[in-house]
Design an enzyme around this catalytic site. Structure first.
Site, PDB file in Angstrom:
ATOM      1  N   GLY A 239     -18.812   8.619  10.167  1.00  0.00           N
ATOM      2  CA  GLY A 239     -18.793   7.505   9.201  1.00  0.00           C
ATOM      3  C   GLY A 239     -17.755   6.442   9.496  1.00  0.00           C
ATOM      4  O   GLY A 239     -17.528   5.555   8.669  1.00  0.00           O
TER       5      GLY A 239
ATOM      6  N   ALA B 182      -1.220  -2.918   7.734  1.00  0.00           N
ATOM      7  CA  ALA B 182      -2.407  -3.364   6.985  1.00  0.00           C
ATOM      8  C   ALA B 182      -3.648  -2.739   7.602  1.00  0.00           C
ATOM      9  O   ALA B 182      -3.840  -2.798   8.819  1.00  0.00           O
ATOM     10  CB  ALA B 182      -2.508  -4.887   7.040  1.00  0.00           C
ATOM     11  N   GLY B 183      -4.466  -2.146   6.782  1.00  0.00           N
ATOM     12  CA  GLY B 183      -5.691  -1.536   7.299  1.00  0.00           C
ATOM     13  C   GLY B 183      -6.623  -1.189   6.160  1.00  0.00           C
ATOM     14  O   GLY B 183      -6.179  -0.904   5.053  1.00  0.00           O
TER      15      GLY B 183
ATOM     16  N   TYR C 142     -13.864   1.803  11.942  1.00  0.00           N
ATOM     17  CA  TYR C 142     -12.430   2.093  11.803  1.00  0.00           C
ATOM     18  C   TYR C 142     -11.867   2.732  13.074  1.00  0.00           C
ATOM     19  O   TYR C 142     -10.790   2.357  13.563  1.00  0.00           O
ATOM     20  CB  TYR C 142     -12.254   3.020  10.607  1.00  0.00           C
ATOM     21  CG  TYR C 142     -10.833   3.364  10.221  1.00  0.00           C
ATOM     22  CD1 TYR C 142     -10.064   2.481   9.473  1.00  0.00           C
ATOM     23  CD2 TYR C 142     -10.274   4.600  10.570  1.00  0.00           C
ATOM     24  CE1 TYR C 142      -8.773   2.814   9.087  1.00  0.00           C
ATOM     25  CE2 TYR C 142      -8.986   4.935  10.186  1.00  0.00           C
ATOM     26  CZ  TYR C 142      -8.240   4.041   9.442  1.00  0.00           C
ATOM     27  OH  TYR C 142      -6.960   4.371   9.061  1.00  0.00           O
TER      28      TYR C 142
ATOM     29  N   ASP D  97     -16.199   3.062   5.164  1.00  0.00           N
ATOM     30  CA  ASP D  97     -16.893   4.183   5.813  1.00  0.00           C
ATOM     31  C   ASP D  97     -18.397   4.178   5.510  1.00  0.00           C
ATOM     32  O   ASP D  97     -18.809   4.181   4.357  1.00  0.00           O
ATOM     33  CB  ASP D  97     -16.288   5.513   5.336  1.00  0.00           C
ATOM     34  CG  ASP D  97     -14.843   5.707   5.781  1.00  0.00           C
ATOM     35  OD1 ASP D  97     -14.349   4.877   6.572  1.00  0.00           O
ATOM     36  OD2 ASP D  97     -14.222   6.696   5.354  1.00  0.00           O
TER      37      ASP D  97
ATOM     38  N   GLY E 151       0.836  -1.209   0.000  1.00  0.00           N
ATOM     39  CA  GLY E 151       0.000   0.000   0.000  1.00  0.00           C
ATOM     40  C   GLY E 151       0.867   1.255   0.000  1.00  0.00           C
ATOM     41  O   GLY E 151       2.097   1.183   0.007  1.00  0.00           O
ATOM     42  N   GLY E 152       0.207   2.395   0.006  1.00  0.00           N
ATOM     43  CA  GLY E 152       0.923   3.671  -0.041  1.00  0.00           C
ATOM     44  C   GLY E 152       1.877   3.838   1.129  1.00  0.00           C
ATOM     45  O   GLY E 152       3.074   4.120   0.947  1.00  0.00           O
TER      46      GLY E 152
HETATM   47  N1  CAA Z   1     -20.197  15.968  10.314  1.00  0.00           N
HETATM   48  C1  CAA Z   1     -21.508  16.170  10.516  1.00  0.00           C
HETATM   49  N2  CAA Z   1     -22.452  15.841   9.617  1.00  0.00           N
HETATM   50  C2  CAA Z   1     -22.066  15.283   8.479  1.00  0.00           C
HETATM   51  C3  CAA Z   1     -20.708  15.030   8.203  1.00  0.00           C
HETATM   52  C4  CAA Z   1     -19.755  15.420   9.174  1.00  0.00           C
HETATM   53  N3  CAA Z   1     -18.471  15.237   8.988  1.00  0.00           N
HETATM   54  N4  CAA Z   1     -20.627  14.451   6.998  1.00  0.00           N
HETATM   55  C5  CAA Z   1     -21.883  14.337   6.513  1.00  0.00           C
HETATM   56  N5  CAA Z   1     -22.738  14.843   7.418  1.00  0.00           N
HETATM   57  C6  CAA Z   1     -24.190  14.918   7.310  1.00  0.00           C
HETATM   58  C7  CAA Z   1     -24.615  15.304   5.890  1.00  0.00           C
HETATM   59  O1  CAA Z   1     -24.660  16.702   5.763  1.00  0.00           O
HETATM   60  C8  CAA Z   1     -25.985  14.648   5.774  1.00  0.00           C
HETATM   61  O2  CAA Z   1     -26.934  15.426   6.482  1.00  0.00           O
HETATM   62  P1  CAA Z   1     -28.487  15.375   6.080  1.00  0.00           P
HETATM   63  O3  CAA Z   1     -28.944  13.959   6.311  1.00  0.00           O
HETATM   64  O4  CAA Z   1     -29.131  16.362   6.982  1.00  0.00           O
HETATM   65  O5  CAA Z   1     -28.557  15.749   4.621  1.00  0.00           O
HETATM   66  C9  CAA Z   1     -25.796  13.370   6.533  1.00  0.00           C
HETATM   67  O6  CAA Z   1     -24.739  13.614   7.489  1.00  0.00           O
HETATM   68  C10 CAA Z   1     -25.351  12.286   5.585  1.00  0.00           C
HETATM   69  O7  CAA Z   1     -25.467  11.107   6.245  1.00  0.00           O
HETATM   70  P2  CAA Z   1     -25.335   9.759   5.431  1.00  0.00           P
HETATM   71  O8  CAA Z   1     -25.424   8.626   6.367  1.00  0.00           O
HETATM   72  O9  CAA Z   1     -26.296   9.772   4.271  1.00  0.00           O
HETATM   73  O10 CAA Z   1     -23.835   9.871   4.943  1.00  0.00           O
HETATM   74  P3  CAA Z   1     -23.300   9.655   3.494  1.00  0.00           P
HETATM   75  O11 CAA Z   1     -23.625   8.284   3.091  1.00  0.00           O
HETATM   76  O12 CAA Z   1     -23.671  10.781   2.619  1.00  0.00           O
HETATM   77  O13 CAA Z   1     -21.720   9.775   3.762  1.00  0.00           O
HETATM   78  C11 CAA Z   1     -19.651   9.045   4.613  1.00  0.00           C
HETATM   79  C12 CAA Z   1     -21.151   9.123   4.844  1.00  0.00           C
HETATM   80  C13 CAA Z   1     -19.352   8.198   3.377  1.00  0.00           C
HETATM   81  C14 CAA Z   1     -19.045   8.366   5.830  1.00  0.00           C
HETATM   82  C15 CAA Z   1     -19.069  10.432   4.404  1.00  0.00           C
HETATM   83  O14 CAA Z   1     -19.513  11.260   5.445  1.00  0.00           O
HETATM   84  C16 CAA Z   1     -17.555  10.445   4.407  1.00  0.00           C
HETATM   85  O15 CAA Z   1     -16.913  10.029   3.459  1.00  0.00           O
HETATM   86  N6  CAA Z   1     -16.937  10.970   5.486  1.00  0.00           N
HETATM   87  C17 CAA Z   1     -15.495  11.049   5.628  1.00  0.00           C
HETATM   88  C18 CAA Z   1     -14.999   9.841   6.341  1.00  0.00           C
HETATM   89  C19 CAA Z   1     -13.499   9.943   6.485  1.00  0.00           C
HETATM   90  O16 CAA Z   1     -12.938  10.966   6.836  1.00  0.00           O
HETATM   91  N7  CAA Z   1     -12.838   8.844   6.227  1.00  0.00           N
HETATM   92  C20 CAA Z   1     -11.412   8.819   6.337  1.00  0.00           C
HETATM   93  C21 CAA Z   1     -10.882   7.822   5.374  1.00  0.00           C
HETATM   94  S1  CAA Z   1      -9.100   7.888   5.306  1.00  0.00           S
HETATM   95  C22 CAA Z   1      -8.636   7.256   6.763  1.00  0.00           C
HETATM   96  O17 CAA Z   1      -9.387   6.792   7.553  1.00  0.00           O
HETATM   97  C23 CAA Z   1      -7.153   7.296   7.033  1.00  0.00           C
HETATM   98  C24 CAA Z   1      -6.880   7.791   8.366  1.00  0.00           C
HETATM   99  O18 CAA Z   1      -6.497   7.009   9.211  1.00  0.00           O
HETATM  100  C25 CAA Z   1      -6.999   9.212   8.677  1.00  0.00           C
END
Ligand code: CAA
Length: 249
Positions: free
Chosen positions: A151, A91-92, A155, A96, A14-15
């Site tokens: 989300g 590994a991870g 994790y 979400d 991975g990266g």
């Molecule tokens: N805070 C508060 N509210 C939020 C929000 C947040 N961060 N993100 C979305 N919402 C709200 C939206 O505005 C929406 O509100 P309404 O229902 O009133 O319209 C609602 O929550 C959406 O809820 P859903 O369940 O429908 O969410 P979704 O399916 O649209 O998206 C998600 C969910 C895919 C988890 C998306 O929020 C997302 O991608 N979030 C980022 C997750 C993230 O940061 N992952 C990191 C990956 S990298 C990693 O993990 C490496 C590391 O170690 C750092």
């Protein structure tokens, strides 16, 4: 100057994993890059990036969620290549989903790859490290295990759990020349963070005080620091590498 050793890096293609393999190899270690062999494109990229160091970095297929296979394969690799003195568990995966939509499968998959795996690896390696009186174990946790993230109940639970595991194991290993530490990367520029929806990713990057994502090399340098022979008084620590995104004391 550290002794040349054999290191196992999970998530090795991975990266983060590739950058870690390259850094450890530059320091004179031999490295097993262990990962699933199912992702042909990632494997090709890994071979391309490590070609110049192909004599010291070798890919081996490993599914870290399979306890028995881990034991069998690690035993075979140690018989063939010698003792594994350094474990970097990178590994991870993410799956979400907000809790109200999260499937049991998404919960279990993340816990299996990100947390159960640490037991599978350490259960085998730690007794041998204890016999030899030396070991370096580094778990790649996450800033989101410290803060939680929308989300990421699965994790964040796994990554926070990984550090609890680290601290407990560090206590058990402390008198045996083995250090056990975690690194908590912030948002690093890898496929994992590139998969986040663009508008959400931009919002996250805007919240990072240094104003950018981290680079895999930022994590690799920290791993190298913790794996040095001289880093023998650092154990049970969680080292944040997050561009100031989460500060605590
Ligand atoms: N805070 C508060 N509210 C939020 C929000 C947040 N961060 N993100 C979305 N919402 C709200 C939206 O505005 C929406 O509100 P309404 O229902 O009133 O319209 C609602 O929550 C959406 O809820 P859903 O369940 O429908 O969410 P979704 O399916 O649209 O998206 C998600 C969910 C895919 C988890 C998306 O929020 C997302 O991608 N979030 C980022 C997750 C993230 O940061 N992952 C990191 C990956 S990298 C990693 O993990 C490496 C590391 O170690 C750092």
């Amino acid at each position: 100057m550290s002794t040349s050793r054999l290191a196992l890096v999970t998530g090795g293609i991975g990266g983060l994993g590739t950058a870690i393999c390259l850094r450890l190899s530059e320091l004179g270690h031999r490295v097993i890059a262990a990962d699933l062999d199912a992702r042909a494109d990632a494997l090709a990229r890994f071979h391309e990036r490590t070609r110049a160091q192909a004599t010291s970095i070798q890919f081996r297929a490993l599914d870290v969620t399979d306890h028995d296979r881990c034991r069998e394969q690690l035993t075979a690799w140690e018989e063939e290549l010698g003792p594994i003195d350094i474990l970097v568990h990178a590994a991870g995966i993410t799956r979400d989903q907000t809790l109200r939509k999260m499937t049991l499968e998404a919960w279990r998959e993340v816990l299996a790859v990100d947390l159960d795996s640490a037991f599978h690896l350490c259960r085998h390696l730690v007794p041998r490290m204890m016999e030899r009186g030396f070991g370096r174990i580094v778990h790649i946790s996450s800033v989101n295990g410290q803060t939680g993230q929308f989300g990421q109940t699965n994790y964040a639970a796994a990554k926070a759990g990984l550090h609890g595991f680290t601290m407990s194991l560090a206590r058990e290993c402390a008198r045996h020349g083995i250090t056990v530490n975690s690194i908590a990367p912030g948002y690093i520029d890898t496929d994992m963070t590139r998969a986040i929806r663009e508008d959400i990713r931009e919002r996250i990057v805007a919240s990072i005080p240094v104003g950018r994502m981290g680079r895999p090399e930022d994590i690799a340098r920290t791993v190298a620091f913790l794996c040095a022979d001289e880093a023998d008084f650092i154990t049970g620590a969680l080292i944040p590498v997050n561009g100031g995104q989460f500060m605590s004391f």
